[in-house]
Design a protein around this motif. Sequence first.
Motif, PDB file in Angstrom:
ATOM      1  N   VAL A 190       0.975  -0.950   0.024  1.00 20.40           N
ATOM      2  CA  VAL A 190       0.112   0.125   0.041  1.00 20.40           C
ATOM      3  C   VAL A 190       0.675   1.407   0.120  1.00 20.40           C
ATOM      4  CG1 VAL A 190      -2.056  -1.134   1.142  1.00 20.40           C
ATOM      5  CG2 VAL A 190      -0.343   0.040   2.542  1.00 20.40           C
ATOM      6  N   GLU A 191       1.877   1.237  -0.407  1.00 15.83           N
ATOM      7  CA  GLU A 191       2.973   2.409  -0.396  1.00 15.83           C
ATOM      8  C   GLU A 191       2.369   2.954  -1.639  1.00 15.83           C
ATOM      9  OE1 GLU A 191       5.638  -1.369   0.684  1.00 15.83           O
ATOM     10  OE2 GLU A 191       4.255  -0.884  -0.895  1.00 15.83           O
ATOM     11  N   ASP A 192       2.727   4.477  -1.549  1.00 19.36           N
ATOM     12  CA  ASP A 192       2.346   5.170  -2.694  1.00 19.36           C
ATOM     13  C   ASP A 192       2.916   4.800  -4.238  1.00 19.36           C
ATOM     14  OD1 ASP A 192       2.588   7.640  -4.851  1.00 19.36           O
ATOM     15  OD2 ASP A 192       1.519   8.426  -2.981  1.00 19.36           O
ATOM     16  N   SER A 193       2.025   5.044  -5.130  1.00 25.48           N
ATOM     17  CA  SER A 193       2.313   4.195  -6.478  1.00 25.48           C
ATOM     18  C   SER A 193       3.421   5.040  -7.049  1.00 25.48           C
ATOM     19  CB  SER A 193       1.014   4.157  -7.132  1.00 25.48           C
ATOM     20  OG  SER A 193       0.758   5.311  -7.607  1.00 25.48           O
ATOM     21  N   GLU A 194       3.769   6.111  -6.846  1.00 30.06           N
ATOM     22  CA  GLU A 194       4.598   6.826  -7.417  1.00 30.06           C
ATOM     23  C   GLU A 194       5.983   6.527  -6.882  1.00 30.06           C
ATOM     24  OE1 GLU A 194       4.863   9.233 -10.027  1.00 30.06           O
ATOM     25  OE2 GLU A 194       2.766   8.851 -10.252  1.00 30.06           O
ATOM     26  N   ASP A 195       6.374   6.165  -5.651  1.00 32.37           N
ATOM     27  CA  ASP A 195       7.345   5.558  -5.179  1.00 32.37           C
ATOM     28  C   ASP A 195       7.555   4.306  -5.648  1.00 32.37           C
ATOM     29  OD1 ASP A 195       8.130   7.593  -3.457  1.00 32.37           O
ATOM     30  OD2 ASP A 195       7.000   7.094  -1.934  1.00 32.37           O
ATOM     31  N   LEU A 196       6.705   3.594  -5.751  1.00 29.67           N
ATOM     32  CA  LEU A 196       6.933   2.007  -6.438  1.00 29.67           C
ATOM     33  C   LEU A 196       7.396   2.277  -7.916  1.00 29.67           C
ATOM     34  CD1 LEU A 196       3.839   0.162  -4.746  1.00 29.67           C
ATOM     35  CD2 LEU A 196       6.413  -0.155  -4.406  1.00 29.67           C
ATOM     36  N   LYS A 197       6.597   3.189  -8.550  1.00 31.00           N
ATOM     37  CA  LYS A 197       7.147   3.296 -10.071  1.00 31.00           C
ATOM     38  C   LYS A 197       8.650   3.569 -10.095  1.00 31.00           C
ATOM     39  CE  LYS A 197       6.117   6.420 -13.497  1.00 31.00           C
ATOM     40  NZ  LYS A 197       5.374   7.785 -13.998  1.00 31.00           N
ATOM     41  N   ALA A 198       8.906   4.712  -9.368  1.00 28.22           N
ATOM     42  CA  ALA A 198      10.373   5.303  -9.491  1.00 28.22           C
ATOM     43  C   ALA A 198      11.297   4.075  -9.056  1.00 28.22           C
ATOM     44  CB  ALA A 198      10.373   6.431  -8.647  1.00 28.22           C
ATOM     45  N   ASP A 199      10.974   3.290  -8.102  1.00 28.26           N
ATOM     46  CA  ASP A 199      11.902   2.119  -7.578  1.00 28.26           C
ATOM     47  C   ASP A 199      12.201   1.344  -8.521  1.00 28.26           C
ATOM     48  OD1 ASP A 199      13.684   0.954  -5.884  1.00 28.26           O
ATOM     49  OD2 ASP A 199      12.047  -0.189  -5.026  1.00 28.26           O
ATOM     50  N   ILE A 200      11.135   0.874  -9.127  1.00 23.69           N
ATOM     51  CA  ILE A 200      11.149  -0.219 -10.313  1.00 23.69           C
ATOM     52  C   ILE A 200      11.888   0.183 -11.790  1.00 23.69           C
ATOM     53  CG2 ILE A 200       9.618  -1.401 -12.112  1.00 23.69           C
ATOM     54  CD1 ILE A 200       7.524  -1.807  -9.860  1.00 23.69           C
ATOM     55  N   LEU A 201      11.462   1.689 -12.027  1.00 17.95           N
ATOM     56  CA  LEU A 201      12.116   1.961 -13.097  1.00 17.95           C
ATOM     57  C   LEU A 201      13.789   2.129 -13.015  1.00 17.95           C
ATOM     58  CD1 LEU A 201       9.682   4.823 -14.279  1.00 17.95           C
ATOM     59  CD2 LEU A 201      10.171   2.560 -15.255  1.00 17.95           C
ATOM     60  N   GLN A 202      14.019   2.715 -11.627  1.00 23.54           N
ATOM     61  CA  GLN A 202      15.519   2.825 -11.398  1.00 23.54           C
ATOM     62  C   GLN A 202      16.122   1.320 -11.388  1.00 23.54           C
ATOM     63  OE1 GLN A 202      17.493   2.138  -8.576  1.00 23.54           O
ATOM     64  NE2 GLN A 202      16.009   1.030  -7.490  1.00 23.54           N
ATOM     65  N   ALA A 203      15.518   0.496 -11.034  1.00 20.69           N
ATOM     66  CA  ALA A 203      16.076  -1.024 -10.856  1.00 20.69           C
ATOM     67  C   ALA A 203      16.250  -1.500 -12.237  1.00 20.69           C
ATOM     68  CB  ALA A 203      15.090  -2.018 -10.069  1.00 20.69           C
ATOM     69  N   LEU A 204      15.399  -1.146 -13.117  1.00 19.49           N
ATOM     70  CA  LEU A 204      15.297  -1.758 -14.701  1.00 19.49           C
ATOM     71  C   LEU A 204      16.483  -0.826 -15.350  1.00 19.49           C
ATOM     72  CD1 LEU A 204      11.625  -1.809 -15.705  1.00 19.49           C
ATOM     73  CD2 LEU A 204      13.422  -3.544 -15.464  1.00 19.49           C
ATOM     74  N   GLU A 205      16.536   0.109 -15.016  1.00 19.71           N
ATOM     75  CA  GLU A 205      18.031   1.025 -15.545  1.00 19.71           C
ATOM     76  C   GLU A 205      19.225   0.384 -15.268  1.00 19.71           C
ATOM     77  OE1 GLU A 205      17.754   3.380 -17.943  1.00 19.71           O
ATOM     78  OE2 GLU A 205      15.545   2.955 -17.966  1.00 19.71           O
ATOM     79  N   SER A 206      19.262  -0.167 -14.037  1.00 21.75           N
ATOM     80  CA  SER A 206      20.417  -0.830 -13.609  1.00 21.75           C
ATOM     81  C   SER A 206      20.901  -2.179 -14.288  1.00 21.75           C
ATOM     82  CB  SER A 206      20.280  -1.250 -11.864  1.00 21.75           C
ATOM     83  OG  SER A 206      19.555  -2.072 -11.676  1.00 21.75           O
ATOM     84  N   ILE A 207      19.956  -2.578 -15.264  1.00 16.12           N
ATOM     85  CA  ILE A 207      20.666  -3.838 -15.953  1.00 16.12           C
ATOM     86  C   ILE A 207      20.703  -3.551 -17.278  1.00 16.12           C
ATOM     87  CG2 ILE A 207      19.188  -5.311 -14.060  1.00 16.12           C
ATOM     88  CD1 ILE A 207      17.050  -5.572 -16.116  1.00 16.12           C
TER      89      ILE A 207
END
Length: 571
Positions: free
Chosen positions: A554-571
Amino acid sequence: MAVSSCARAFPSFECRSNADFSGGVPRHDVPNAGIRFSGKANLQSRGSSFFGMYSLILRFPPNFVRQLSVKARRNCSNIGLAQVVAASWSNNHASPDFIPTAKAVDATAAIAPLDITTGHEEMAMVENPPCAARPVQIEDLTGVKYSSFLSYDGSIAIHAGERLGRGIVTDAITTPVVNTSAYFFNKTSDLIDFKEKRRASFEYGRYGNPTTIVAEEKISALEGAESTLLMASGMCASTVMLLALVPAGGHIVTTTDCYRKTRIFIETILPKMGITATVIDPADIGALESVLCQRKVSRLLISSTVLNYMYIITEHLQRLEPFSMQVTLFFTESPTNPFLRCVDIELVSKLCHEKGALVCIDGTFATPLNQKVLALGADLVVHSATKYLGGHNDVLGGCISGPDKLVSAVRNLHYILGGALNPNAAYLIIRGMKTLHLRVQQQNSTAQRIAEILEAHPKVRCVYYPGLSSHPEHHLAKRQMTGFGGVVSFEVDGDLLTTAKFVDALKIPYIAPSFGGCESIVDQPAIMSYWDLSQSERAKYGIMDNLVRFSFGVEDSEDLKADILQALESI
C-alpha cells in the motif's frame, strides 16, 4: 480477603442483573450461525424480560481501569476482563432492574472471588458464573440481518461477525482474544447434556474458539457462505479439504499453473491413498469435458497404486474388469500462481455439477472483494488468510467457505488432524480484515498502473496481469472480477543473473515468498520456489529464469514506480 475492601476502594461499585450490553445479537443472515457456541440451549423468557434471567453483571465506575496497577491492567487484558463479566457502566440508576450496592455485594459474596492486586488494596472480582446462567450469545432478534444496514463489502469486512453480536460477552468495540485450551462444565449433568446435544460448548480448544468464530463469521459474510472454517494455514485448509471430500479411488482435475506445494501434495501424497489427478490448462474447457466424460478406468492401475493399503493379491487384479469412476472434484486457483491465469468459474461449475463433481476454487489472489466465487457457482472457496485477509505479513491462517454440509465434513476431519488456528492469529485476521477494502483498492490501482508501465518498457519481455488486454483471459476476468489484484508477474529481458540484479536493485520491496500485505514483496520464482529443480525441469512448469513476481503493498504508487524504473535502468 474481605469483600468490603472493594467497597472502600470503589465506593460507586455496583452490580445489576439486567445486562445492558451491546454485543449479543447473533447473525441470522447466515444459516445456523452461532449455533455451535450458544451458551443457552433454551431461553426461559422472551421480550422485555429477556435480559433479566442472566447472572449478575458487574458495573464498574468510569475510573475503574485507572485505579488498577499496570500489572493488574495487563492481567485484565490478557484474560479478557470483559470475557468474564460485562463491564457495562450506566448512570441509569432509576432502572427498575437496578440493584443497590449492598445487595449486589451480598449476592457476589456467594461466588468465590478472584484476588487482583492493585498495589495498595485488594478488590473482589466475580469469577465465571455458572455456565448455564452465563450469556454467550443471544438468540433473539431473528429478523436482524447485516444486509438490512450494510450494503458494501468494505462495511461488511469491518462489522460482520461483531456488530450484531459475538460469542463473547463484552462491551468492547474490538473482539477480545480468548486464550484457552479447554472449556469447563460446572457439573456432570451439564457434560451429559452437551454429549447428548442438549447443550452447546466448544469442549476443547481444537474444536473451536469464540475469537476464531468472529473471524469465520466475517469471512462467511464476505463470501456469502453458510459456513467458514479457519485453520492454521492455507495449505492446511487445502489439504484437509482434499482428504475430507475426495474418497479413496477418487479423481481430481486441476490445472497446470498452481501453487507448487499444492501440486506436490496432489502428485505425491494423494496417490498413496488411491486418488488420481488429471492436469489441464486453466482455459482448456474441452479437456475438462473430456475427463468428465471418461468414465472407464483400469482397475489394475488404481489397485496397484494402493496395493499396500488394500492387501489385494496381484494375481486377482488381472481378472478384474474395468470399472466406472467419476471425477470427484475440480480444484484450482483463479487467478493462478504465478501466471495469474483465470478459470471460467461459472462454466466449469456448470459442467462439473452435471457430472456430479464438486468445484473448489482457491481465491487467494482475488480476495472476496474482487471475486465472488460462490456466487459464480463454485461449491467451495479456499483462501490463504496469511495473504490479503490478514494483510500485514504477521499471521498464518487459511480458511474454507461454502455450504454447511460440505464445510462440516471438512471440519470433522480437521478436528482429528489438528491444525487449529491460534486465537491470537484469529484476532490478527479480524484486525486485518477491517482495512481489507482500503488495501485492496490501493493494491488493485497500483498493480494495474505499474503493469501498464512494465508492458511498455523495453527491458521487460512479457507481463502477466488479468487487467491487461494482452492477458489470455482478460475478457473473462472482466466478467467475473471487479478488480484484478495486487500481484503482477513479468519477465525481464535477461537471464537468471540479470534478473537477480534487477531484484537486488529494488529498494522498497522485500525479497520474500508471500504477497498481499501492506509491504511490497518481490521474488524470482526460479530461485525462491523452484531452485531445487534444474532449468529444464523448471521450464516444464513455465518457470523461466527471468520471471519476477511482484506483490504490491500500500505504498504510494509513485514511489513504487520510481523504484522499479531505477532498478530496470540498472540492468
